[in-house]
Design an enzyme around this catalytic site. Structure first.
Site, mmCIF file in Angstrom:
data_model
loop_
_atom_site.group_PDB
_atom_site.id
_atom_site.type_symbol
_atom_site.label_atom_id
_atom_site.label_comp_id
_atom_site.label_asym_id
_atom_site.label_seq_id
_atom_site.Cartn_x
_atom_site.Cartn_y
_atom_site.Cartn_z
ATOM 1 N N ALA A 54 59.081 41.338 20.219
ATOM 2 C CA ALA A 54 58.220 41.817 21.693
ATOM 3 C C ALA A 54 56.858 41.178 21.865
ATOM 4 O O ALA A 54 56.114 41.087 20.460
ATOM 5 C CB ALA A 54 58.108 43.499 21.167
ATOM 6 N N GLU A 55 56.341 40.861 22.587
ATOM 7 C CA GLU A 55 55.433 39.622 22.729
ATOM 8 C C GLU A 55 54.045 40.390 22.206
ATOM 9 O O GLU A 55 53.344 39.870 22.107
ATOM 10 C CB GLU A 55 55.169 39.581 24.092
ATOM 11 C CG GLU A 55 55.938 38.826 24.922
ATOM 12 C CD GLU A 55 56.721 39.159 26.076
ATOM 13 O OE1 GLU A 55 56.662 38.977 27.222
ATOM 14 O OE2 GLU A 55 57.414 40.404 25.853
ATOM 15 N N ASN A 56 53.906 41.643 22.023
ATOM 16 C CA ASN A 56 52.421 42.557 21.649
ATOM 17 C C ASN A 56 52.293 42.003 20.086
ATOM 18 O O ASN A 56 51.868 42.991 19.342
ATOM 19 C CB ASN A 56 52.900 43.774 21.954
ATOM 20 C CG ASN A 56 53.663 44.409 22.033
ATOM 21 O OD1 ASN A 56 54.478 44.504 21.812
ATOM 22 N ND2 ASN A 56 53.007 46.023 22.422
ATOM 23 N N GLY A 57 53.725 41.472 19.669
ATOM 24 C CA GLY A 57 53.565 41.811 18.015
ATOM 25 C C GLY A 57 54.653 42.446 17.029
ATOM 26 O O GLY A 57 54.353 42.979 15.922
#
Length: 225
Positions: A54-57
């Site tokens: 996921a791009e948010n980490g």
């Protein structure tokens, strides 16, 4: 590609996700877009070990949590609650995007507004409408080793979303490898768009009639139930 088994209460979104999950292989690192793609995590067999990114980490998101068991501090890039798989890790957004840009993702599964027969993807804006931004779609579509599009075959006005040429601003050109809709499974190849399977109860004629793009066939077209 094997066929699935139809379920009486299954929604079209779940069927698309179930079919997409069949393309997932053991050991893959995969990014799931917002919407139908997030459902894919719920259909991964127990013997297939996958790390969802996921791009948010996060690397290692699991299926959606049961109702009432959501953790408000644990969500994906779209803000929806997730669970964690064994071995999951956390990092900042810069590292999350570095994983994408370095080409380390085996697959990304994205929704679209339009996708062309050449694999051009338009999924981030309708001109004149306010949106929060492109997000990670541009990098994902260009850098993932395999790009799978999941979408309804028709838009809310009954127009084909599988088109000859995109009319909306592109996210990435010639990026899609596979397209799975509520009507069909299609493969993008250098010489055109091939119809590989139809979704039961649709026929080949139904799919061709509903598709603005030119569809090619070779050999037997399968039926996914």
């Amino acid at each position: 590609m094997g066929m699935g088994e139809v379920k009486e209460t299954e929604s079209y979104r779940e069927r698309i996700a179930r079919r997409a999950a069949m393309e997932v292989e053991d050991g893959m690192i995969i990014n799931l877009g917002i919407g139908i793609p997030t459902l894919v995590a719920d259909f991964i067999p127990d013997d297939i070990r996958v790390m969802f990114h996921a791009e948010n980490g996060i690397l290692g998101t699991g299926p959606s949590p049961a109702k009432g068991e959501e953790n408000a501090m644990l969500c994906n890039a779209g803000g929806f609650p997730v669970t964690l798989a064994t071995g999951a890790s956390f990092f900042d957004s810069a590292t999350a995007f570095a994983i994408i840009r370095r080409g380390l993702l085996d697959m990304t599964i994205l929704g679209v507004l339009e996708v062309s027969q050449a694999g051009d993807i338009a999924n981030w804006i309708v001109p004149g409408k306010r949106v929060p931004g492109m997000g990670g779609a541009m990098e994902l579509a260009q850098k993932a080793k395999k790009v799978m599009v999941v979408t309804t075959h028709l838009d809310k006005n009954g127009r084909s979303k599988i088109v000859r040429e995109c009319s909306l601003p592109l996210t990435a050109a010639k990026a899609a490898d596979w397209i799975i809709t509520d009507m069909a499974v299609m493969e993008v190849k250098p010489d055109g768009l091939y119809l590989r399977e139809v979704m039961y109860p649709y026929s080949v004629a139904d799919v061709i009639g509903a598709t603005e793009a030119e569809l090619k066939t070779e050999g037997e077209v399968g039926v996914f139930r």
